[in-house]
Structure formats: C-alpha cells, structure tokens
Enzyme design. Sequence first.
Site, PDB file in Angstrom:
ATOM      1  N   GLN A 110       0.862  -1.191   0.000  1.00  0.00           N
ATOM      2  CA  GLN A 110       0.000   0.000   0.000  1.00  0.00           C
ATOM      3  C   GLN A 110       0.894   1.235   0.000  1.00  0.00           C
ATOM      4  O   GLN A 110       1.790   1.361   0.833  1.00  0.00           O
ATOM      5  CB  GLN A 110      -0.919   0.020   1.230  1.00  0.00           C
ATOM      6  CG  GLN A 110      -1.969   1.136   1.093  1.00  0.00           C
ATOM      7  CD  GLN A 110      -2.835   1.344   2.311  1.00  0.00           C
ATOM      8  OE1 GLN A 110      -2.306   1.579   3.401  1.00  0.00           O
ATOM      9  NE2 GLN A 110      -4.148   1.262   2.156  1.00  0.00           N
ATOM     10  N   TYR A 148      -5.965  10.793   4.109  1.00  0.00           N
ATOM     11  CA  TYR A 148      -4.607  11.143   3.680  1.00  0.00           C
ATOM     12  C   TYR A 148      -4.608  11.912   2.338  1.00  0.00           C
ATOM     13  O   TYR A 148      -5.660  12.252   1.825  1.00  0.00           O
ATOM     14  CB  TYR A 148      -3.723   9.884   3.674  1.00  0.00           C
ATOM     15  CG  TYR A 148      -3.683   9.286   5.065  1.00  0.00           C
ATOM     16  CD1 TYR A 148      -3.202  10.042   6.137  1.00  0.00           C
ATOM     17  CD2 TYR A 148      -4.200   8.028   5.335  1.00  0.00           C
ATOM     18  CE1 TYR A 148      -3.210   9.541   7.435  1.00  0.00           C
ATOM     19  CE2 TYR A 148      -4.211   7.524   6.637  1.00  0.00           C
ATOM     20  CZ  TYR A 148      -3.721   8.285   7.680  1.00  0.00           C
ATOM     21  OH  TYR A 148      -3.745   7.799   8.954  1.00  0.00           O
ATOM     22  N   ARG A 194      -7.963   2.478  -2.746  1.00  0.00           N
ATOM     23  CA  ARG A 194      -8.792   2.443  -1.529  1.00  0.00           C
ATOM     24  C   ARG A 194      -9.493   3.777  -1.339  1.00  0.00           C
ATOM     25  O   ARG A 194      -8.852   4.828  -1.450  1.00  0.00           O
ATOM     26  CB  ARG A 194      -7.927   2.121  -0.307  1.00  0.00           C
ATOM     27  CG  ARG A 194      -8.754   1.648   0.875  1.00  0.00           C
ATOM     28  CD  ARG A 194      -7.921   1.082   2.025  1.00  0.00           C
ATOM     29  NE  ARG A 194      -8.689   0.061   2.737  1.00  0.00           N
ATOM     30  CZ  ARG A 194      -8.656  -0.158   4.043  1.00  0.00           C
ATOM     31  NH1 ARG A 194      -7.841   0.534   4.812  1.00  0.00           N
ATOM     32  NH2 ARG A 194      -9.403  -1.080   4.587  1.00  0.00           N
ATOM     33  N   GLY A 230      -8.730  -6.944   9.308  1.00  0.00           N
ATOM     34  CA  GLY A 230      -7.699  -6.129   9.930  1.00  0.00           C
ATOM     35  C   GLY A 230      -7.416  -6.579  11.345  1.00  0.00           C
ATOM     36  O   GLY A 230      -6.647  -7.524  11.585  1.00  0.00           O
ATOM     37  N   ARG A 231      -8.082  -5.924  12.325  1.00  0.00           N
ATOM     38  CA  ARG A 231      -7.813  -6.230  13.737  1.00  0.00           C
ATOM     39  C   ARG A 231      -7.903  -7.723  14.012  1.00  0.00           C
ATOM     40  O   ARG A 231      -7.140  -8.271  14.816  1.00  0.00           O
ATOM     41  CB  ARG A 231      -8.803  -5.458  14.624  1.00  0.00           C
ATOM     42  CG  ARG A 231      -8.525  -3.968  14.662  1.00  0.00           C
ATOM     43  CD  ARG A 231      -9.687  -3.193  15.209  1.00  0.00           C
ATOM     44  NE  ARG A 231     -10.862  -3.352  14.373  1.00  0.00           N
ATOM     45  CZ  ARG A 231     -12.069  -2.897  14.667  1.00  0.00           C
ATOM     46  NH1 ARG A 231     -12.267  -2.262  15.790  1.00  0.00           N
ATOM     47  NH2 ARG A 231     -13.076  -3.082  13.841  1.00  0.00           N
TER      48      ARG A 231
HETATM   49  C1  LIG Z   1      -3.373  -1.045  13.769  1.00  0.00           C
HETATM   50  C2  LIG Z   1      -4.115  -0.569  12.546  1.00  0.00           C
HETATM   51  C3  LIG Z   1      -3.420   0.103  11.550  1.00  0.00           C
HETATM   52  C4  LIG Z   1      -4.073   0.492  10.363  1.00  0.00           C
HETATM   53  N1  LIG Z   1      -3.346   1.067   9.357  1.00  0.00           N
HETATM   54  C5  LIG Z   1      -3.905   1.254   8.131  1.00  0.00           C
HETATM   55  C6  LIG Z   1      -3.110   1.592   7.004  1.00  0.00           C
HETATM   56  O1  LIG Z   1      -1.880   1.695   7.067  1.00  0.00           O
HETATM   57  N2  LIG Z   1      -3.751   1.776   5.835  1.00  0.00           N
HETATM   58  C7  LIG Z   1      -5.100   1.651   5.694  1.00  0.00           C
HETATM   59  O2  LIG Z   1      -5.633   1.837   4.600  1.00  0.00           O
HETATM   60  N3  LIG Z   1      -5.881   1.298   6.759  1.00  0.00           N
HETATM   61  C8  LIG Z   1      -5.317   1.063   7.942  1.00  0.00           C
HETATM   62  N4  LIG Z   1      -6.077   0.600   8.996  1.00  0.00           N
HETATM   63  C9  LIG Z   1      -7.517   0.305   8.779  1.00  0.00           C
HETATM   64  C10 LIG Z   1      -7.726  -1.180   8.417  1.00  0.00           C
HETATM   65  O3  LIG Z   1      -7.195  -1.479   7.147  1.00  0.00           O
HETATM   66  C11 LIG Z   1      -9.222  -1.573   8.421  1.00  0.00           C
HETATM   67  O4  LIG Z   1      -9.878  -0.846   7.399  1.00  0.00           O
HETATM   68  C12 LIG Z   1      -9.920  -1.295   9.751  1.00  0.00           C
HETATM   69  O5  LIG Z   1      -9.144  -1.777  10.834  1.00  0.00           O
HETATM   70  C13 LIG Z   1     -11.306  -1.961   9.810  1.00  0.00           C
HETATM   71  O6  LIG Z   1     -11.195  -3.351   9.623  1.00  0.00           O
HETATM   72  P1  LIG Z   1     -11.227  -4.392  10.874  1.00  0.00           P
HETATM   73  O7  LIG Z   1     -12.510  -4.152  11.596  1.00  0.00           O
HETATM   74  O8  LIG Z   1     -11.161  -5.756  10.196  1.00  0.00           O
HETATM   75  O9  LIG Z   1     -10.042  -4.103  11.715  1.00  0.00           O
HETATM   76  C14 LIG Z   1      -5.456   0.247  10.196  1.00  0.00           C
HETATM   77  C15 LIG Z   1      -6.146  -0.409  11.218  1.00  0.00           C
HETATM   78  C16 LIG Z   1      -5.498  -0.843  12.361  1.00  0.00           C
HETATM   79  C17 LIG Z   1      -6.278  -1.605  13.397  1.00  0.00           C
END
Ligand SMILES: Cc1cc2nc3c(=O)[nH]c(=O)nc-3n(C[C@H](O)[C@H](O)[C@H](O)COP(=O)(O)O)c2cc1C
Length: 372
Positions: free
Chosen positions: A103, A175, A227, A318-319
């Site tokens: 990314q 961003y 995205r 993600g999480r």
């Molecule tokens: C620790 C952390 C770091 C993240 N960093 C990014 C990132 O670098 N780029 C991005 O597009 N989204 C980032 N996100 C968002 C995740 O890609 C995702 O959209 C969001 O956590 C919701 O999904 P989940 O409920 O499965 O965690 C981040 C989320 C978390 C928890």
Amino acid sequence: MSTNLKMLQPYTLSSGVELKNRIMLAPMTNFLSNDDGTVSDKELAYYKERSGGVGTVITACANVLTHGKGFAGEIGVYRDEQIPGLKKLADTIHAEGAKAILQIFHGGRMCPPELVPNEEILSASAIPAEREGSKTPRAMTEQEIQDTIVAFGEATRRAIEAGFDGIELHGANTYLLQQFFSPHSNRREDGWGGSLENRMKFPLAVIEAAQAAVKKHADESFIVGYRVSPEERENPGITMDDTLQLVDELATRNLDYVHVSLSDFYQGSMREDDTTPRMELIKDRIGHLVPVIGVGSLHTPDEVEKALETGVPLIALGREMIMEPRWVEKVENGDTASIRTTLQIGTQDELVVPEPLWSTIFSVPGWFPIED
Ligand SMILES: Cc1cc2nc3c(=O)[nH]c(=O)nc-3n(C[C@H](O)[C@H](O)[C@H](O)COP(=O)(O)O)c2cc1C
C-alpha cells in the site's frame, strides 16, 4: 476441510492473477520499520505469522516521499536503497503462499510535523484537519503536485523491482489523495480544485502515473488497486454523491479492485440519517465493472460468509488478523471454535505483535476488544 465455504474459493482478478482465496490481510500500519524507512526483522516476523492462510497480504502504508511520512516506524518506498528490504518483505509473504500488495501513500496534512522535513506539512490547501492540535499545512505548489505524482510512479516501480504482485493506492482515511478529493481540505482555485471534476484530478493523475510505471517496468498482471473512504463528517466534506461519482470514474480506469475503507462492513452514513450500508451503494454502482473489497468488524467465519453473500467478492480482515494470525488456517482445518475474537493480555509473543504495535493497540481505548 471446509472447501464449500465461499471464502476459501479462489478468485481471479482481471489482470489474470489468481488469489487462492477471498480473504486479504487489511493494510495495517505496524510502526515496526526502521527510522530510515527500511523494513525491520521484527516486521518480517509479524508478516510471516500472518501470510500463511490469506490469499493476499496488503501491507501497511508506505510513504512515497519524505514529506508524506504519516507515522513513526512507517515503511518507506521513496529511495532505491529501500528496495532490498522491500524485497525481503515480498519474499517473506510469498514464501508463506500469499500474494503481496504494497500500500503506497502520502500523509499530507495528517503527518505529524516532527516526522517530515523542516516540520512543514503539505496538503492541497492551507486548511488544518478538524482535530484537536492539528497544524495548518502549506498548500502544495504546482511543482510539488507534479513531483508527488511522479513519486507515486517511482514508488510503483520500486514495488515492482522488489517483487510485489501489486500496489494499492491509499486514497482513504483522510490522507493526501483523499485531501485533494475533499472539499474540506481542497479549496484550491486552480485546475486541481473547485469543481468535483477538478478535485478528482490529482487522484486520477496518481493512478495514471502508477499504471504508466506498470506498463514500463512490469507485465500486465501487476495489480493496481485503489482504496476509498466513502464519506467525511466535516462540512464541507466528501458526500456519498461525490464518492459515487468518483467510483464511476475509478471503474473506467482499468483498476484491479476498489477497496472500500469502513470500520463496519454494514456502516450507514456518517453525514445524514441514512442507514443504507455505504458498501452496498458502492457495490451496486460499480460491482459489475470492477471487484470491490469489503472490510470492517467482521470477526467470525459466519460473519465473513454472510458478507460475501451480499455479492462483495473479497473481504479484508484487519484487527481480527492481529488477534488471530492463523484465522484462515483454522477455518480450513475446521477449527473455528478456537478462533480468537478478543485480544488477550499475555499473548503478545505467541501472536507475534512486536513493540511498539502492541502498546499502541492498548493505548487507544476501545480500539480492540481486550480481555484480561
Ligand atoms: C493497527 C491498525 C493500523 C491500520 N493502518 C492502516 C493503514 O496503514 N492503511 C489503511 O488503509 N488502513 C489502515 N487501517 C484500517 C484497516 O485497514 C481496516 O480498514 C480497519 O481496521 C477496519 O477493519 P477491521 O474491523 O477488520 O479491523 C489500520 C487499522 C489498524 C487496526
């Protein structure tokens, strides 16, 4: 093995790349890279642990220029010297069997001033974010805009040389790409601002630069995804109507996918009283033209199957993949009962969540479901 599950079926992108299943590791910043933006060994260990089951790993965002650094410990993709570390990352992901997508992004006005040269943050216009403590950025000059577009192309070339299967342009989560599209952060009066059409120009120019780099340095199977965040809370701010027009345009740009960034897959509007899932609106609008990726608060295999049944072909976790790195393997082995959907104190080493990622997770109340 539960082969009848939709999530375990392969999926072929229009560029011809076959993803072995429908689950992707969502892009997540991990704060683990070295200060010079090179990939660290602990970062490789974190990804190795999470690349064995998913079809695709989308990495943490990597900054394309020094003045785009949004987080301490962020991966850099702005110098050729960073390519060997990036290659180790792509190789680590491939060795576990997943496709690797880098990314790439620029943080714009969201960059902490102390992380960027001369502590000077840049954006489309000199408007600070509506968050406490936000600094006012300087509006980018025409030359800086052109240089940033070139930098996205150069970052794409570096990802190709490092052996990645693709890049994702991070046009979401407030961003720089989003800042140009947003009527909040973009008040320019030149050709890059004003009308909706003008506000789209910078993201579209970045897509063109990335695709030109692919044409020059890779074969056509190299993946380019984008995205988006559907809405902004601010007034003025990005509306769903704006986003539907943006995704209409994205759908004509020969992208491999459009990834819809949401904290809840079924999330309704954050601007008005409308509970229609934003994901559904986008899928109905462009899902027949380009694959859309869904994400957000999907934890159990049942929840993921149900999300796939809505017609969205790919799901990012993600999480959940921090809390349960072996999520897909457990589904494959029919061991769903042992899938962890909370973060348990004391499991840091077992889950391979190195510092400072572990402490950062605990420093934001309510971000992760934590269990003693
Ligand atoms: C620790 C952390 C770091 C993240 N960093 C990014 C990132 O670098 N780029 C991005 O597009 N989204 C980032 N996100 C968002 C995740 O890609 C995702 O959209 C969001 O956590 C919701 O999904 P989940 O409920 O499965 O965690 C981040 C989320 C978390 C928890």
